[in-house]
Scaffold this active site. Sequence first.
Site, mmCIF file in Angstrom:
data_model
loop_
_atom_site.group_PDB
_atom_site.id
_atom_site.type_symbol
_atom_site.label_atom_id
_atom_site.label_comp_id
_atom_site.label_asym_id
_atom_site.label_seq_id
_atom_site.Cartn_x
_atom_site.Cartn_y
_atom_site.Cartn_z
ATOM 1 N N TYR A 162 0.928 -1.298 -0.184
ATOM 2 C CA TYR A 162 0.040 0.059 -0.060
ATOM 3 C C TYR A 162 0.884 1.248 -0.089
ATOM 4 O O TYR A 162 0.641 2.137 -0.688
ATOM 5 C CB TYR A 162 -0.847 -0.017 1.194
ATOM 6 N N LYS A 166 1.098 4.208 -2.685
ATOM 7 C CA LYS A 166 0.389 5.618 -2.636
ATOM 8 C C LYS A 166 1.742 6.448 -2.689
ATOM 9 O O LYS A 166 1.193 7.691 -3.314
ATOM 10 C CB LYS A 166 0.260 5.737 -1.097
#
Length: 838
Positions: A162, A166
């Site tokens: 993640y 991002k």
Amino acid sequence: MDLDFNGRVVVVTGAGNGLGRSHAKLFAKHGARVVVNDLGGDPNGGGGGTRAADAVVQEIREAGGEAVANYDSVVEGAKIVQTALDTYRQIDVVVNNAGILRDVTFHKMSPEDWDLVYQVHVLGAMRVTYAAWPHLREQRYGRVINTASAAGIYGNFGQSNYSMAKLGLHGFTNTLALEGRNKGVNVNTIAPLAGSRLTESLLPPDLLEALDPAHVSPLVVWLCHESCDETGGLFEVGGGYFGKLRWERAEGKMWRLGRTFTPEMVRDAFDTITDFDGATHPTTVTESLQPIVENVQRGPTRGGNRFIDVDEALGYRYPERTSSYDERDLALYALGIGAAQDPNGPELSMVYESHGEGFRAAPSYGVVLATNEFLTMAREGITAPGTHYGLDRLLHGEQMTKLERPLPPKATLTHRARITNIYDKGKGALIETTFESFDEDGDLLVTNVVTAFIRGAGGWGGDRGPTGEVNPTPDRDPDFVVEERTSENQALLYRLSGDWNPLHVDPNFAQAVGYERPILHGLCTLGFATRHVLSKCAPDGDPRYFESIKVRFAKTVFPGETLVTEMWKEGHTVIFQTKVKERDEVVLSNAAVTLYETIPKKAPKPKADPVLSTGPTSADYFKVLRSWLSANAETAKAVGKVYRFALKDPDADWTLDLREATLTAGGGAKPDCTLELAQSNLIAMLKGEKDATKMYFGGDLKVSGDVMASQRLDFLGKVDFSSVTAGLATTAPSPVASPTRDAFAPGFFAALNVTPATDRILTVNITEPDGTWTIDFGAGTVQAGAETSANTVITLTDKALEQFVRGEEHEVDLYQRGALRVDGQLDHARDLSWMKGA
């Protein structure tokens, strides 16, 4: 006025819940037609359905807005964009919001966990944006929002996939912002702090309630409005907080090219490499490369090692310092070098301030001026950059001291020191520092050249410096010989003049660095030898004939040993050497004293011709610029940078603060950019006669700091400087008698009211006609006469005072022209506006 999105079409991905739902509804509320995209799956990327997107579309329509649902995966971004084109025939805004979580520690993560997070966040954002990009470019308008996360900025345990996705989205933003800028397409990144399906299992309920997605959407809507020109930004937002982030880079450590860099060099400089004092904030690749470009322009390294970095140290100027001495200091020093052992002899004049022939300073006291300042700076932690060695490696190798005239009985001096040469001597290195001391009138009084030998610090293959013997002793018997025994406590007495090095007093310290006991200061031995030479070679032994001395420190001396100075006089030069009698070893070699033919006197300062004009200076031009800043503050503040102009020929220092639209002489706010050039070149640049870029590449203009900021000074072309020369006569007028005028100062100070504020005390000396007044800001009083406890003394003519009070002159201009003199604390004279209240 409300932000109007009428006629705009907005695509929001992952809009079935949380942030996306909040964004979609707020866009619709402001008149946008919204494509509500949501796959309808779970937070882990599984499943699918139409319910989530349909529910948001229904909410928008019930509120009177326009919306259409789309259920495709963001990996099929072209279908999402096609929905907008099929339904509304255009697309204006893309909000890449869709996301999933596959949280697991890296060592347990499966390839599927990694790939799926990448596909939804990164590939999905790319596919949607890629499909919309040609339409945004063609219509020369568009807005794109990419959704990052604090996990991508700072990292978060169990979210390596993640976090990767991002932060990757912000890199995607940065490049698209550059590519879209000229096409009217702005791209920004948000890192929201909001409760959503992705965070509801991670955060406590009270925090989830505070992190309402509705607190994030207002920033998204503003960034997407046509009146917002922000692009390439990264924003943290949520829970009531709105803030922009930027990259920050430490000033770091720069080594010149051409040397071999080692891990040890990095280790030793790591505190500097990681120190964020003086940090910069590059925003482009060009700005990121600027320090390297400057390093290339500086040319190849001059060498060095872990003890001495020649590139950093050579040419370094120490901070300017001041010190004072009086007859007591001179007398104590004279006793420290063995003077006046015969209280009835000629050297009594060196220790007795009321001597019938006048007090005469021991000229070798000049060495103390440099030594004491260096020791004081060392105690304060002030060292030259690029010098990394301790006292255990440092030896005083050579000393040269020159007096322009005899030392006065008392003086307040300003000292300026710089490293002028560094030589590689193989097993060691020589560092030569030139130290100049100026009197109260700014006239040079003493020059010291201190050569330090740094043991074990050579060997980098650098310049070995001058070779060959200097001041060799003639091949004949000495013309004069003086023999004198030092006392057992000679070092204890000499150290009272300021040389506190424990090597000369502490037996344990001396033994720790290899000596059987404390040694005598080398400069004390120099003082003895100077006395010996003057006693035999100066007319009548008068120390005022001393011009200079140069010696090499060959061996150490122990207190109590006998010094023998042998001299050969050749005209006004006396070659000498000093030995220790007990060991028959030369301790001062390659030595010479030069004598003045006549005792020099301080030259009277020339009086300025009040008729002839030297033409306008930077102060004249900056006076016009200051007026322009007052009238055009907003234009100036739009630049938002602070510039320092370090001028030469003559020297002057100005700070142009375009954050506050102010211009001051001397110090000010920390500059973003420093420009160094001659005053004549500055004036030519302001008049439009010279181009700054050509001066920069021609070497007439040096720019340091934020080099790119120097390109934002083009606003100076808007300033009309013609008034500077309009009032100047082309020829000098004939001298005429000045009309009689009444003195202004007495009436002014009688009427002056001062409100009690700070504890500072200011004395004002007025000339032409003379008068003195003291203002006590603590007591709020104004009295005639001087006050010895005054923090600051300012001096100006009666006419200059009147012109300033009446607003015809500015204190900065008076100071820069030399019409206003400030002694003591300069800060107390920076703002004299209180004078205008009389």
